[in-house]
Write an enzyme that holds these catalytic residues in place. Structure first.
Site, PDB file in Angstrom:
ATOM      1  N   ARG A 159       0.843  -1.201   0.000  1.00  0.00           N
ATOM      2  CA  ARG A 159       0.000   0.000   0.000  1.00  0.00           C
ATOM      3  C   ARG A 159       0.875   1.246   0.000  1.00  0.00           C
ATOM      4  O   ARG A 159       2.087   1.160   0.158  1.00  0.00           O
ATOM      5  CB  ARG A 159      -0.948   0.002   1.199  1.00  0.00           C
ATOM      6  CG  ARG A 159      -0.222  -0.294   2.510  1.00  0.00           C
ATOM      7  CD  ARG A 159      -0.805   0.381   3.684  1.00  0.00           C
ATOM      8  NE  ARG A 159      -0.746   1.824   3.558  1.00  0.00           N
ATOM      9  CZ  ARG A 159       0.367   2.535   3.758  1.00  0.00           C
ATOM     10  NH1 ARG A 159       1.508   1.986   4.066  1.00  0.00           N
ATOM     11  NH2 ARG A 159       0.331   3.852   3.615  1.00  0.00           N
ATOM     12  N   ASP A 178      -2.245  10.915  -2.524  1.00  0.00           N
ATOM     13  CA  ASP A 178      -2.451   9.833  -3.492  1.00  0.00           C
ATOM     14  C   ASP A 178      -2.649  10.367  -4.905  1.00  0.00           C
ATOM     15  O   ASP A 178      -2.409   9.668  -5.887  1.00  0.00           O
ATOM     16  CB  ASP A 178      -3.635   8.963  -3.089  1.00  0.00           C
ATOM     17  CG  ASP A 178      -3.247   8.093  -1.913  1.00  0.00           C
ATOM     18  OD1 ASP A 178      -3.243   8.602  -0.780  1.00  0.00           O
ATOM     19  OD2 ASP A 178      -2.878   6.926  -2.140  1.00  0.00           O
ATOM     20  N   GLN A 225      -3.259   2.621   9.630  1.00  0.00           N
ATOM     21  CA  GLN A 225      -1.913   2.747   9.048  1.00  0.00           C
ATOM     22  C   GLN A 225      -1.011   3.620   9.925  1.00  0.00           C
ATOM     23  O   GLN A 225       0.204   3.472   9.928  1.00  0.00           O
ATOM     24  CB  GLN A 225      -1.985   3.349   7.639  1.00  0.00           C
ATOM     25  CG  GLN A 225      -2.580   2.452   6.585  1.00  0.00           C
ATOM     26  CD  GLN A 225      -4.070   2.640   6.424  1.00  0.00           C
ATOM     27  OE1 GLN A 225      -4.770   2.979   7.378  1.00  0.00           O
ATOM     28  NE2 GLN A 225      -4.584   2.415   5.231  1.00  0.00           N
TER      29      GLN A 225
HETATM   30  O1  MRU Z   1      -4.934   3.179   1.689  1.00  0.00           O
HETATM   31  P1  MRU Z   1      -3.467   3.449   1.760  1.00  0.00           P
HETATM   32  O2  MRU Z   1      -2.841   2.969   3.013  1.00  0.00           O
HETATM   33  O3  MRU Z   1      -2.740   2.978   0.531  1.00  0.00           O
HETATM   34  O4  MRU Z   1      -3.378   5.039   1.774  1.00  0.00           O
HETATM   35  C1  MRU Z   1      -2.108   5.637   1.710  1.00  0.00           C
HETATM   36  C2  MRU Z   1      -2.137   7.100   1.900  1.00  0.00           C
HETATM   37  O5  MRU Z   1      -3.165   7.721   1.956  1.00  0.00           O
HETATM   38  C3  MRU Z   1      -0.803   7.785   1.930  1.00  0.00           C
HETATM   39  O6  MRU Z   1      -0.854   8.944   2.706  1.00  0.00           O
HETATM   40  C4  MRU Z   1      -0.406   8.167   0.495  1.00  0.00           C
HETATM   41  O7  MRU Z   1      -0.514   7.071  -0.347  1.00  0.00           O
HETATM   42  C5  MRU Z   1       0.963   8.680   0.431  1.00  0.00           C
HETATM   43  S1  MRU Z   1       2.180   7.413   0.689  1.00  0.00           S
HETATM   44  C6  MRU Z   1       3.696   8.095   0.499  1.00  0.00           C
END
Ligand code: MRU
Length: 347
Positions: A45, A234, A193
């Site tokens: 992720r 993202d 996370q």
């Molecule tokens: O659902 P996830 O855990 O993949 O979400 C990740 C995030 O929102 C992070 O903040 C983003 O991807 C930046 S990672 C450097």
């Protein structure tokens, strides 16, 4: 630093992030479908990392295909890339990486040559991401003074990227250069996370970290001197609107009310200059079970209706600065395709 993903020449090794912090388990696979499932289920992720993983997955799919006819081989790759891109819709890095691989081949490219090219390009994307992380860390560390207290959200460290991270690289770089940094990590509901991954990474790095529930952040801003909020993204639209883990928008609103700077740190591969603003960003909705239970333990009545967007969009006006490998941008933001694809020298 944890190596979240490693290319072993004919297979991929990755840490299963869904098991952290209880278990540090690494998986190895040469199967594109296993990588796709790992992305979908958040074993792999973080926006940059899912881009890198999808690139390797396409290279694995190519390597495992016996087809010799270049056109049929190319058609297979297009279909596989489409399937991989569908695993998670919000982070643009996924599509960006796959498009970059496909851009290196054509329906005329002989299958064996295409296999080699795709693997080489995936490795290049991985290496570049690591270098971009380093530069983001260096650029962003300038924003943090000694004795800063920072709130961050979700996980943006080595686990989420091919290098040291984005927002977390800013923190770890500042720490390495001798600055004392205190971090409050939002636990990041529903999948934790922040508490599972960010606290784990920062504790390993010897950085002062305190876990808070997401809803504690505003009170903390009122009661303690918070220097800034720093998160990843993202997908960032041309006007600077930024999609990130659900809860980031609330953090930005609270930060503005308390006159605290809100920074976003992300590589250029996260900027989607083809979309005008945040309204064009597709927001992934996750399964209701992720909200109604925690590790199999039910926390809501059976049949309760759930709304579970995985991301929200923070409007550009609430973002004090966006840190990329190219430097620090302040609003009004106007990212163009040319500006984004312009390469900077990366060590
Ligand atoms: O659902 P996830 O855990 O993949 O979400 C990740 C995030 O929102 C992070 O903040 C983003 O991807 C930046 S990672 C450097």
């Amino acid at each position: 630093m944890t190596q979240s993903i490693e290319w072993l020449g004919d297979r991929l090794r990755f840490i299963d992030q869904s098991l952290l912090p209880l278990e540090e388990r690494y998986n190895e696979t040469d199967d594109c479908n296993v990588v796709a499932e790992a992305i979908r289920s958040l074993k792999i992720r973080g926006a940059p990392l899912i881009g890198i993983a999808a690139a390797y997955a396409l290279a694995l799919a190519a390597a495992g295909r016996a087809e010799k006819d270049p056109r049929a081989f190319h058609a297979f790759l297009l279909k596989t890339a489409e399937f991989l891109a569908s695993t998670r819709p919000t982070a643009v890095n996924l599509q960006w990486a796959l498009q970059r691989l496909l851009g290196r081949i054509s329906p005329e490219t002989p299958a064996d040559e295409a296999k080699r090219i795709l693997a080489e390009e995936a490795i290049a994307i991985h290496r570049e991401d690591s270098a971009m992380c380093r530069r983001i860390g260096e650029n962003g560390a300038a924003l943090l003074e000694n004795n800063s207290t920072v709130i961050t959200h979700c996980n943006t460290g080595a686990l989420a990227t091919g290098g040291e991270g984005t927002a977390l690289a800013v923190i770890t770089t500042a720490h390495r250069t001798g600055k004392s940094i205190k971090v409050y990590a939002d636990e990041t509901r529903p999948l934790f996370q922040g508490s599972r991954l960010t606290a784990w990474e920062l504790m390993k790095a010897g950085i002062d970290v305190t876990v808070i529930t997401d809803s504690t952040a505003a009170a903390l801003m009122k009661n303690e001197r918070i220097t800034c909020v720093i998160t990843g993204a993202d997908r960032i639209a041309s006007n600077g609107d930024a999609a990130n883990k659900i809860g980031t928008y609330a953090l930005a609103v609270a930060a503005r009310y308390h006159e605290i700077p809100m920074y976003i740190a992300a590589p250029s591969s996260t900027i989607d200059a083809s979309i005008k603003d945040g309204n064009g960003i597709p927001i992934e909705e996750r399964s209701p079970e992720e909200v109604t239970s925690i590790h199999g333990y039910r926390t809501a009545p059976t049949g309760a209706r759930v709304y579970a967007p995985a991301f929200d969009v923070t409007p550009a006006q609430l973002i004090t600065a966006i840190v990329t490998e190219k430097g620090i941008y302040r609003g009004p933001y106007a990212f163009t395709e040319e500006k984004v694809r312009e390469r900077v020298e990366l060590r």
